[in-house]
Design an enzyme around this catalytic site. Structure first.
Site: not given
Ligand SMILES: O=C(O)C(=O)/C=C/C=C/O
Length: 491
Positions: A186, A262, A296, A395
């Site tokens: 999705k 994450e 993030c 955030e």
């Molecule tokens: O670099 C990565 O593997 C990753 O997952 C980056 C994530 C960024 C999120 O905003």
């Protein structure tokens, strides 16, 4: 879904349909929604809005595909398919980079240097990694031998964010497929384009029908909620906001789905007086404003040891003022447009709240002059705030950072950890022992020392506290995307 390259290298978006059981198809309901280019606010296409009906079709196709040709493929054959997906992404790199910039507003210089090459590398990395994945065995003297066998979890729901759409989708899909699962994806409703092309690439690379499915739509009362509630989905992997993570967890609880999260971050960037200041500033410009701050991992809370605080501010502000905000397709652009009007208003509200809390804006804080169309916002540096201010605690996910001085190591570690997030952190110092000591005491899943966003895909990647559940990367991805059976044989 070949994107049509039009004038001056821009690509024309296409209408996005679902990809279910190897076929592109519209929603049974006929429902669609508009796709907006955030840099111009123009409608660039329509997207089919999926719901329970489409998710049911996709999950059924994924379930069937688990026991079809995909299951009978040898590891070498699966590795070849994964590598081919990576190769095809590289073959279409320019088209994909332009589509990603069209969809997100990020500079084409970024999508072509980071997003798309990393999307291909995600597939190449996990294809190679699959060759060395083993399990474990234990000998109980001469009584018994224990060994484990690994199998796929089953049907996985992948729910993806709009900030690094293809990079983060492939970061999940590559290990998901490497471990032999099937997927219902999705994409974020704001960025449907590259996920749609990826579906086409998977088919061309030889992924059997039903193994990869894409259903477009929204979260609540749409494809997202249908996917997280579907009883025949075995696991959900989600990257996005912590608040959404809580909603998904509640929906997944009913059928006790395995979860990989994450989530958000409010990452500290700690700069000690002995740091190489120019190097710290050069990287801090990226960790503050790359991708319009919509990452993030961005270090949005900058703590500077007092002896260099004024010098840092003077240089950092001057360099920030040099950043070019504008058309994502202009090679000079460093900062593009924020993803949507709603997000733009949200980021602006944080800047307003910072002012109300006594913050001073040293640069930025407003729409750039002359850019009256598009969700553009100047990179913003705020001082005069503290740990109790919203701008320091929540955030923002935009090109907005706060800078605060500190005097003692103990004090800055306490401030860095004073958050319910725990995703990443950056520490700048040339004192070897202090680097190790401070990094080990910061409550985050990832700590970079004298660098930022430097990624070895074998390492554990993810957050603690409310920044995530579990880790992705190398063996950590395989632990999530597979189930182990321990077999004990009496000798
Ligand atoms: O670099 C990565 O593997 C990753 O997952 C980056 C994530 C960024 C999120 O905003």
């Amino acid at each position: 879904m070949k994107a049509e390259v039009v004038a001056d290298g821009k690509v024309k978006a296409f209408d996005c349909r679902h990809f279910i059981n190897g076929q592109f198809l519209p929603s049974k309901s006929g429902k669609t929604f508009k796709n907006i280019n955030p840099a111009t606010e123009e409608v660039i296409g329509i997207v089919c809005e999926g719901g329970k009906e489409e998710i049911d079709l996709a999950v059924a196709a994924a379930r069937r595909a688990l026991n079809g040709p995909w299951k009978r493929m040898s590891t070498d054959q699966r590795i070849a398919v994964l590598r081919r997906i990576g190769d095809l992404i590289l073959e279409r790199k320019d088209e994909l980079a332009r589509l990603e910039s069209l969809d997100t507003g990020k500079p084409y210089s970024l999508s072509s240097a980071l997003d798309i090459p990393r999307a291909a590398y995600n597939f190449h990395f996990f294809a190679d990694y699959l060759r060395s994945v083993g399990t474990e065995a234990y000998q109980m003297d001469e009584v018994a031998i224990n060994y484990s066998v690994r199998r796929p979890v089953g049907v996985i729901g992948l729910i993806n964010p709009w900030n690094l759409p293809l990079l983060l989708l492939t970061w999940k899909l590559a290990p998901c497929l490497a471990a032999g699962n099937t997927a219902v994806i999705k994409p974020a409703e704001l960025t449907p384009l590259t996920a749609t092309v990826l579906a086409e690439i998977c088919k061309e690379a030889g992924v059997p029908d039903g193994v990869v499915n894409v259903v477009h739509g929204f979260g609540p009362d749409s494809a997202g909620s249908a996917l997280t509630e579907h009883p025949d989905v075995d696991a959900i992997t989600f990257t996005g906001e912590t608040t959404t993570g809580k909603v998904i967890m509640a929906a997944a609880a009913k059928s006790l789905k395995k979860l990989s999260y994450e989530l958000g971050g409010k990452n500290p960037n700690i700069i000690f007086a002995d740091a190489n200041l120019d190097e710290a500033i050069e990287t801090t410009l990226k960790s503050s404003f790359m991708n319009q701050g919509e990452v993030c991992l961005c270090g949005s809370r900058i703590y500077v040891e007092r002896p260099i605080y004024e010098q840092f501010l003077q240089k950092f502000v001057a360099k920030t003022k040099e950043l070019v905000v504008g058309d994502p397709f202009d090679p000079k652009t460093n900062v593009g447009a924020l993803i949507s009007e709603e997000h733009y208003e949200r980021v602006m509200s944080y800047i307003e709240s910072a002012k109300e809390e006594g913050g001073q804006i040293l640069t930025g804080g407003k729409r750039p002059d002359g850019l009256n169309q598009g969700y553009y916002l100047e990179p913003t540096i705020i001082v005069g705030v503290n740990r109790n201010c919203r701008i320091v605690r929540e955030e923002v996910f935009g090109p907005v950072v706060t800078v605060m001085p500190f005097d003692e190591e103990e004090e800055v570690i306490a401030q860095a950890n004073d958050t319910h997030y725990g995703l990443s952190a950056t520490v700048w110092t040339n004192d070897l022992r202090r680097a190790h000591r401070v990094a080990a005491r910061i409550e985050a899943g990832i700590v970079w020392v004298n660098t930022w966003f430097l990624r070895d895909l074998r390492t554990p990647f993810g957050g603690m506290k409310q920044s995530g559940i579990g880790r992705e990367g190398g063996m950590h991805s395989f632990e999530f995307y597979s189930e182990l059976t321990n077999i004990c044989i009496k000798l």
